[in-house]
Design a protein around this motif. Sequence first.
Motif, mmCIF file in Angstrom:
data_model
loop_
_atom_site.group_PDB
_atom_site.id
_atom_site.type_symbol
_atom_site.label_atom_id
_atom_site.label_comp_id
_atom_site.label_asym_id
_atom_site.label_seq_id
_atom_site.Cartn_x
_atom_site.Cartn_y
_atom_site.Cartn_z
ATOM 1 N N ALA A 10 -45.604 -72.430 -46.387
ATOM 2 C CA ALA A 10 -45.723 -73.713 -47.062
ATOM 3 C C ALA A 10 -46.407 -74.718 -46.164
ATOM 4 O O ALA A 10 -46.182 -74.760 -44.965
ATOM 5 C CB ALA A 10 -44.340 -74.225 -47.451
ATOM 6 N N ALA A 11 -47.274 -75.548 -46.756
ATOM 7 C CA ALA A 11 -47.917 -76.617 -45.999
ATOM 8 C C ALA A 11 -46.893 -77.710 -45.728
ATOM 9 O O ALA A 11 -46.055 -78.024 -46.566
ATOM 10 C CB ALA A 11 -49.083 -77.184 -46.791
ATOM 11 N N ALA A 12 -46.953 -78.312 -44.544
ATOM 12 C CA ALA A 12 -45.996 -79.341 -44.179
ATOM 13 C C ALA A 12 -46.312 -80.638 -44.923
ATOM 14 O O ALA A 12 -47.405 -81.176 -44.817
ATOM 15 C CB ALA A 12 -46.045 -79.582 -42.675
ATOM 16 N N MET A 103 -40.750 -70.296 -48.854
ATOM 17 C CA MET A 103 -40.768 -70.752 -50.239
ATOM 18 C C MET A 103 -40.062 -72.100 -50.327
ATOM 19 O O MET A 103 -39.323 -72.486 -49.423
ATOM 20 C CB MET A 103 -40.127 -69.709 -51.159
ATOM 21 C CG MET A 103 -40.818 -68.350 -51.062
ATOM 22 S SD MET A 103 -40.393 -67.213 -52.390
ATOM 23 C CE MET A 103 -41.265 -67.968 -53.772
ATOM 24 N N THR A 104 -40.302 -72.811 -51.428
ATOM 25 C CA THR A 104 -39.885 -74.210 -51.497
ATOM 26 C C THR A 104 -38.375 -74.394 -51.523
ATOM 27 O O THR A 104 -37.870 -75.439 -51.103
ATOM 28 C CB THR A 104 -40.488 -74.880 -52.737
ATOM 29 O OG1 THR A 104 -40.130 -74.111 -53.905
ATOM 30 C CG2 THR A 104 -42.001 -74.951 -52.613
ATOM 31 N N SER A 105 -37.624 -73.385 -52.008
ATOM 32 C CA SER A 105 -36.172 -73.526 -52.109
ATOM 33 C C SER A 105 -35.543 -72.151 -52.289
ATOM 34 O O SER A 105 -36.236 -71.156 -52.562
ATOM 35 C CB SER A 105 -35.797 -74.414 -53.295
ATOM 36 O OG SER A 105 -36.167 -73.773 -54.506
ATOM 37 N N LEU A 106 -34.218 -72.110 -52.171
ATOM 38 C CA LEU A 106 -33.498 -70.867 -52.419
ATOM 39 C C LEU A 106 -33.664 -70.446 -53.882
ATOM 40 O O LEU A 106 -33.766 -69.246 -54.175
ATOM 41 C CB LEU A 106 -32.016 -71.042 -52.091
ATOM 42 C CG LEU A 106 -31.675 -71.381 -50.637
ATOM 43 C CD1 LEU A 106 -30.179 -71.578 -50.467
ATOM 44 C CD2 LEU A 106 -32.176 -70.288 -49.693
ATOM 45 N N GLU A 107 -33.680 -71.415 -54.785
ATOM 46 C CA GLU A 107 -33.875 -71.100 -56.205
ATOM 47 C C GLU A 107 -35.249 -70.466 -56.444
ATOM 48 O O GLU A 107 -35.386 -69.550 -57.257
ATOM 49 C CB GLU A 107 -33.739 -72.369 -57.052
ATOM 50 C CG GLU A 107 -32.339 -72.948 -57.112
ATOM 51 C CD GLU A 107 -31.932 -73.673 -55.836
ATOM 52 O OE1 GLU A 107 -32.835 -73.993 -55.016
ATOM 53 O OE2 GLU A 107 -30.731 -73.922 -55.635
ATOM 54 N N ALA A 108 -36.260 -70.943 -55.721
ATOM 55 C CA ALA A 108 -37.602 -70.384 -55.878
ATOM 56 C C ALA A 108 -37.653 -68.933 -55.413
ATOM 57 O O ALA A 108 -38.405 -68.121 -55.977
ATOM 58 C CB ALA A 108 -38.614 -71.221 -55.095
ATOM 59 N N VAL A 109 -36.858 -68.601 -54.414
ATOM 60 C CA VAL A 109 -36.820 -67.208 -53.942
ATOM 61 C C VAL A 109 -36.370 -66.303 -55.079
ATOM 62 O O VAL A 109 -36.970 -65.249 -55.341
ATOM 63 C CB VAL A 109 -35.880 -67.070 -52.729
ATOM 64 C CG1 VAL A 109 -35.708 -65.598 -52.354
ATOM 65 C CG2 VAL A 109 -36.413 -67.865 -51.538
ATOM 66 N N ALA A 110 -35.307 -66.713 -55.785
ATOM 67 C CA ALA A 110 -34.799 -65.895 -56.884
ATOM 68 C C ALA A 110 -35.745 -65.901 -58.082
ATOM 69 O O ALA A 110 -36.055 -64.851 -58.653
ATOM 70 C CB ALA A 110 -33.416 -66.392 -57.302
ATOM 71 N N ASP A 111 -36.235 -67.098 -58.446
ATOM 72 C CA ASP A 111 -37.004 -67.237 -59.689
ATOM 73 C C ASP A 111 -38.456 -66.794 -59.561
ATOM 74 O O ASP A 111 -39.030 -66.261 -60.522
ATOM 75 C CB ASP A 111 -36.972 -68.692 -60.160
ATOM 76 C CG ASP A 111 -35.562 -69.152 -60.513
ATOM 77 O OD1 ASP A 111 -34.701 -68.281 -60.747
ATOM 78 O OD2 ASP A 111 -35.326 -70.372 -60.529
ATOM 79 N N GLU A 112 -39.063 -67.029 -58.389
ATOM 80 C CA GLU A 112 -40.499 -66.798 -58.250
ATOM 81 C C GLU A 112 -40.846 -65.530 -57.470
ATOM 82 O O GLU A 112 -41.951 -65.010 -57.594
ATOM 83 C CB GLU A 112 -41.148 -68.009 -57.569
ATOM 84 C CG GLU A 112 -40.988 -69.298 -58.355
ATOM 85 C CD GLU A 112 -41.471 -70.520 -57.586
ATOM 86 O OE1 GLU A 112 -42.264 -70.336 -56.628
ATOM 87 O OE2 GLU A 112 -41.056 -71.645 -57.922
#
Length: 271
Positions: A10-12, A103-112
Amino acid sequence: MAESVETAPAAAPDESTAQEQGPSAYVYGIVPADVQVSDDARGVGSPPAPVRLVPHGEIGALVSEIAIDRPLGTPDDLMAHQQLLDATAAEVPLLPLRFGAVMTSLEAVADELLAPHHDEFLAALDELEGRAEFVVKGRYDERTLLREVLSESPEAAQLRDEIKGKPEDATRNARIQLGELVSQAVSAKREADTENILDRLAPLSVLTVVRDPSHEEDAVHLALLVERDRQDDVREAVDEYSQQWEGRIGLRLLGPLAAYDFVLTAGQEGG
Protein backbone atom coordinates in the motif's frame (compact mmCIF):
# COMPACT_ATOMS: atom_id res chain seq x y z
CA MET A 1 -2.48 -19.24 -8.66
CA ALA A 2 0.41 -17.43 -7.03
CA GLU A 3 0.00 -14.26 -9.05
CA SER A 4 -3.37 -13.64 -7.45
CA VAL A 5 -1.87 -14.18 -3.99
CA GLU A 6 0.57 -11.34 -4.34
CA THR A 7 -0.84 -7.97 -3.37
CA ALA A 8 0.91 -4.69 -3.98
CA PRO A 9 2.32 -2.79 -1.01
CA ALA A 10 0.00 0.00 0.00
CA ALA A 11 1.14 3.54 -0.76
CA ALA A 12 1.69 5.62 2.37
CA PRO A 13 -1.09 8.19 2.75
CA ASP A 14 -0.77 11.49 4.52
CA GLU A 15 -0.91 11.45 8.33
CA SER A 16 -4.56 12.50 8.63
CA THR A 17 -5.72 9.81 6.19
CA ALA A 18 -3.69 7.16 8.01
CA GLN A 19 -5.30 8.16 11.32
CA GLU A 20 -8.78 7.94 9.80
CA GLN A 21 -8.16 4.52 8.24
CA GLY A 22 -6.32 3.00 11.16
CA PRO A 23 -3.77 0.21 10.80
CA SER A 24 -3.52 -1.86 7.65
CA ALA A 25 -3.02 -5.62 7.40
CA TYR A 26 0.35 -7.10 6.52
CA VAL A 27 -0.25 -10.53 4.98
CA TYR A 28 2.31 -13.34 5.31
CA GLY A 29 0.62 -16.32 3.72
CA ILE A 30 -2.45 -18.54 3.30
CA VAL A 31 -3.07 -21.57 5.55
CA PRO A 32 -5.97 -23.89 6.42
CA ALA A 33 -8.59 -22.19 8.59
CA ASP A 34 -8.08 -24.60 11.50
CA VAL A 35 -4.44 -23.58 12.05
CA GLN A 36 -3.79 -22.44 15.61
CA VAL A 37 -1.54 -19.38 15.83
CA SER A 38 0.74 -19.29 18.85
CA ASP A 39 0.15 -16.40 21.24
CA ASP A 40 3.82 -15.47 21.01
CA ALA A 41 3.99 -15.47 17.19
CA ARG A 42 5.42 -12.18 16.02
CA GLY A 43 5.89 -10.58 12.60
CA VAL A 44 7.19 -7.38 11.09
CA GLY A 45 7.31 -4.06 12.89
CA SER A 46 9.16 -2.36 15.69
CA PRO A 47 8.26 -3.69 18.16
CA PRO A 48 7.34 -6.90 16.31
CA ALA A 49 3.57 -7.12 15.86
CA PRO A 50 1.47 -10.08 17.05
CA VAL A 51 0.36 -12.43 14.27
CA ARG A 52 -3.25 -13.58 13.97
CA LEU A 53 -5.40 -15.61 11.61
CA VAL A 54 -8.08 -14.03 9.43
CA PRO A 55 -10.33 -16.95 8.43
CA HIS A 56 -12.71 -17.33 5.51
CA GLY A 57 -14.40 -20.65 4.82
CA GLU A 58 -11.79 -23.43 4.94
CA ILE A 59 -8.76 -21.15 4.56
CA GLY A 60 -7.21 -18.25 6.44
CA ALA A 61 -4.51 -15.63 6.13
CA LEU A 62 -1.69 -15.04 8.59
CA VAL A 63 -1.63 -11.30 9.21
CA SER A 64 -0.46 -8.62 11.58
CA GLU A 65 -1.56 -5.02 11.83
CA ILE A 66 0.84 -2.39 10.55
CA ALA A 67 0.77 1.37 10.17
CA ILE A 68 1.16 2.06 6.45
CA ASP A 69 3.01 5.29 7.07
CA ARG A 70 5.85 3.17 8.44
CA PRO A 71 8.51 2.19 5.88
CA LEU A 72 8.97 -1.55 5.32
CA GLY A 73 12.11 -3.36 4.28
CA THR A 74 14.52 -3.28 7.21
CA PRO A 75 16.69 -6.38 7.73
CA ASP A 76 14.62 -7.17 10.84
CA ASP A 77 11.41 -7.01 8.80
CA LEU A 78 12.77 -9.32 6.12
CA MET A 79 14.02 -11.79 8.72
CA ALA A 80 10.72 -11.75 10.62
CA HIS A 81 8.78 -12.42 7.41
CA GLN A 82 11.03 -15.32 6.43
CA GLN A 83 11.21 -16.88 9.88
CA LEU A 84 7.46 -16.82 10.39
CA LEU A 85 6.80 -18.46 7.03
CA ASP A 86 9.49 -21.11 7.35
CA ALA A 87 8.41 -22.03 10.89
CA THR A 88 4.80 -22.31 9.73
CA ALA A 89 5.66 -24.33 6.61
CA ALA A 90 7.51 -26.86 8.78
CA GLU A 91 4.22 -27.68 10.51
CA VAL A 92 1.28 -27.02 8.16
CA PRO A 93 0.51 -26.40 4.47
CA LEU A 94 1.30 -22.79 3.56
CA LEU A 95 1.05 -20.60 0.47
CA PRO A 96 3.66 -17.89 1.12
CA LEU A 97 3.27 -14.30 -0.04
CA ARG A 98 6.25 -12.27 -1.12
CA PHE A 99 7.57 -9.70 1.28
CA GLY A 100 5.61 -6.46 1.40
CA ALA A 101 2.01 -7.63 0.81
CA VAL A 102 -0.21 -5.05 2.55
CA MET A 103 -3.99 -4.66 2.42
CA THR A 104 -6.10 -1.78 3.69
CA SER A 105 -7.74 -3.69 6.58
CA LEU A 106 -8.39 -7.09 8.10
CA GLU A 107 -11.82 -7.04 6.44
CA ALA A 108 -10.17 -6.48 3.06
CA VAL A 109 -8.03 -9.57 3.58
CA ALA A 110 -11.16 -11.70 3.94
CA ASP A 111 -13.30 -9.94 1.32
CA GLU A 112 -10.75 -9.10 -1.38
CA LEU A 113 -8.08 -11.80 -1.02
CA LEU A 114 -9.56 -14.93 0.53
CA ALA A 115 -13.16 -14.90 -0.72
CA PRO A 116 -12.51 -14.48 -4.47
CA HIS A 117 -9.79 -17.15 -4.51
CA HIS A 118 -11.04 -19.52 -1.83
CA ASP A 119 -11.29 -22.65 -3.97
CA GLU A 120 -7.96 -22.05 -5.75
CA PHE A 121 -6.12 -21.52 -2.48
CA LEU A 122 -7.78 -24.52 -0.86
CA ALA A 123 -6.81 -26.80 -3.75
CA ALA A 124 -3.22 -25.53 -3.60
CA LEU A 125 -3.06 -26.09 0.15
CA ASP A 126 -4.33 -29.64 -0.38
CA GLU A 127 -1.46 -30.25 -2.81
CA LEU A 128 1.06 -29.03 -0.22
CA GLU A 129 -0.36 -31.11 2.62
CA GLY A 130 2.46 -33.11 4.24
CA ARG A 131 5.09 -31.48 2.02
CA ALA A 132 7.74 -28.79 2.41
CA GLU A 133 10.45 -27.17 0.33
CA PHE A 134 14.13 -27.92 0.75
CA VAL A 135 16.99 -26.14 -1.01
CA VAL A 136 20.32 -27.74 -1.89
CA LYS A 137 23.16 -25.26 -2.39
CA GLY A 138 26.66 -26.19 -3.44
CA ARG A 139 29.67 -24.00 -4.13
CA TYR A 140 32.96 -25.00 -5.72
CA ASP A 141 36.22 -24.69 -3.84
CA GLU A 142 37.96 -22.00 -5.87
CA ARG A 143 41.43 -23.57 -5.93
CA THR A 144 40.17 -27.06 -6.66
CA LEU A 145 37.94 -25.71 -9.42
CA LEU A 146 40.81 -23.86 -11.10
CA ARG A 147 43.07 -26.92 -10.92
CA GLU A 148 40.37 -29.00 -12.59
CA VAL A 149 39.85 -26.51 -15.38
CA LEU A 150 43.58 -26.13 -16.08
CA SER A 151 44.18 -29.88 -16.02
CA GLU A 152 41.31 -30.53 -18.41
CA SER A 153 41.97 -27.65 -20.83
CA PRO A 154 45.44 -27.44 -22.42
CA GLU A 155 44.45 -24.11 -23.99
CA ALA A 156 43.58 -22.62 -20.60
CA ALA A 157 46.77 -23.98 -19.06
CA GLN A 158 48.84 -22.46 -21.86
CA LEU A 159 47.19 -19.05 -21.41
CA ARG A 160 47.81 -19.25 -17.68
CA ASP A 161 51.52 -19.87 -18.32
CA GLU A 162 51.68 -16.95 -20.79
CA ILE A 163 50.13 -14.59 -18.26
CA LYS A 164 52.13 -15.68 -15.25
CA GLY A 165 54.53 -13.01 -14.02
CA LYS A 166 53.68 -10.52 -16.78
CA PRO A 167 52.06 -7.06 -16.44
CA GLU A 168 48.27 -6.86 -16.80
CA ASP A 169 48.45 -4.35 -19.66
CA ALA A 170 50.69 -6.62 -21.70
CA THR A 171 48.46 -9.68 -21.24
CA ARG A 172 45.01 -8.10 -21.36
CA ASN A 173 43.72 -10.12 -24.31
CA ALA A 174 45.09 -13.37 -22.92
CA ARG A 175 43.45 -12.68 -19.57
CA ILE A 176 40.10 -12.01 -21.23
CA GLN A 177 40.41 -15.22 -23.24
CA LEU A 178 41.35 -17.23 -20.15
CA GLY A 179 38.42 -15.78 -18.24
CA GLU A 180 36.03 -16.82 -20.99
CA LEU A 181 37.46 -20.35 -21.10
CA VAL A 182 37.17 -20.72 -17.33
CA SER A 183 33.61 -19.39 -17.35
CA GLN A 184 32.59 -21.86 -20.06
CA ALA A 185 34.25 -24.72 -18.21
CA VAL A 186 32.53 -23.83 -14.94
CA SER A 187 29.13 -23.66 -16.68
CA ALA A 188 29.69 -27.11 -18.15
CA LYS A 189 30.77 -28.50 -14.77
CA ARG A 190 27.78 -26.90 -13.05
CA GLU A 191 25.40 -28.48 -15.54
CA ALA A 192 27.01 -31.91 -15.15
CA ASP A 193 27.19 -31.78 -11.35
CA THR A 194 23.61 -30.54 -11.07
CA GLU A 195 22.39 -33.35 -13.32
CA ASN A 196 24.41 -35.84 -11.27
CA ILE A 197 22.91 -34.97 -7.88
CA LEU A 198 19.46 -34.36 -9.38
CA ASP A 199 19.40 -37.95 -10.62
CA ARG A 200 19.75 -38.99 -6.97
CA LEU A 201 17.34 -36.46 -5.43
CA ALA A 202 14.53 -36.34 -8.00
CA PRO A 203 13.14 -39.80 -7.07
CA LEU A 204 12.98 -38.64 -3.43
CA SER A 205 11.03 -35.48 -4.32
CA VAL A 206 7.54 -34.64 -5.54
CA LEU A 207 8.81 -31.78 -7.71
CA THR A 208 12.21 -30.20 -8.41
CA VAL A 209 13.34 -26.82 -9.69
CA VAL A 210 16.84 -25.97 -10.91
CA ARG A 211 17.52 -22.43 -9.69
CA ASP A 212 19.77 -20.00 -11.50
CA PRO A 213 23.22 -19.67 -9.92
CA SER A 214 23.52 -16.81 -7.44
CA HIS A 215 27.34 -16.76 -7.61
CA GLU A 216 29.87 -17.52 -10.33
CA GLU A 217 31.27 -20.40 -8.27
CA ASP A 218 27.88 -22.01 -7.57
CA ALA A 219 27.93 -25.70 -8.40
CA VAL A 220 24.39 -26.72 -7.47
CA HIS A 221 21.26 -24.73 -6.62
CA LEU A 222 18.13 -26.88 -6.41
CA ALA A 223 14.71 -26.51 -4.84
CA LEU A 224 12.90 -29.71 -3.87
CA LEU A 225 9.30 -30.26 -2.83
CA VAL A 226 9.55 -33.17 -0.42
CA GLU A 227 7.06 -35.34 1.46
CA ARG A 228 7.77 -34.81 5.15
CA ASP A 229 8.21 -38.56 5.69
CA ARG A 230 11.06 -38.51 3.12
CA GLN A 231 13.04 -35.68 4.69
CA ASP A 232 15.55 -38.07 6.25
CA ASP A 233 16.09 -39.77 2.87
CA VAL A 234 16.90 -36.41 1.30
CA ARG A 235 19.29 -35.50 4.11
CA GLU A 236 21.02 -38.86 3.77
CA ALA A 237 21.42 -38.42 0.01
CA VAL A 238 22.87 -34.92 0.41
CA ASP A 239 25.26 -36.24 3.08
CA GLU A 240 26.45 -38.88 0.62
CA TYR A 241 27.26 -36.24 -1.96
CA SER A 242 28.90 -34.03 0.66
CA GLN A 243 31.33 -36.86 1.38
CA GLN A 244 31.78 -37.71 -2.30
CA TRP A 245 32.53 -34.08 -3.19
CA GLU A 246 34.51 -33.20 -0.06
CA GLY A 247 37.23 -30.66 -0.87
CA ARG A 248 35.65 -29.93 -4.25
CA ILE A 249 32.09 -28.75 -3.55
CA GLY A 250 30.69 -27.58 -0.23
CA LEU A 251 27.03 -28.65 0.03
CA ARG A 252 24.28 -27.30 2.27
CA LEU A 253 20.70 -28.51 2.73
CA LEU A 254 18.26 -25.81 3.83
CA GLY A 255 14.78 -26.60 5.06
CA PRO A 256 12.01 -27.18 5.66
CA LEU A 257 11.15 -23.84 4.04
CA ALA A 258 8.08 -22.07 2.71
CA ALA A 259 7.39 -23.44 -0.77
CA TYR A 260 8.07 -20.30 -2.82
CA ASP A 261 9.36 -22.32 -5.77
CA PHE A 262 6.26 -24.50 -5.96
CA VAL A 263 3.20 -22.34 -5.31
CA LEU A 264 2.73 -22.07 -9.09
CA THR A 265 3.28 -25.76 -9.82
CA ALA A 266 1.84 -27.58 -6.82
CA GLY A 267 -1.32 -28.43 -8.73
CA GLN A 268 0.41 -29.41 -11.95
CA GLU A 269 2.30 -32.60 -11.09
CA GLY A 270 0.78 -34.49 -13.95
CA GLY A 271 1.40 -31.72 -16.52
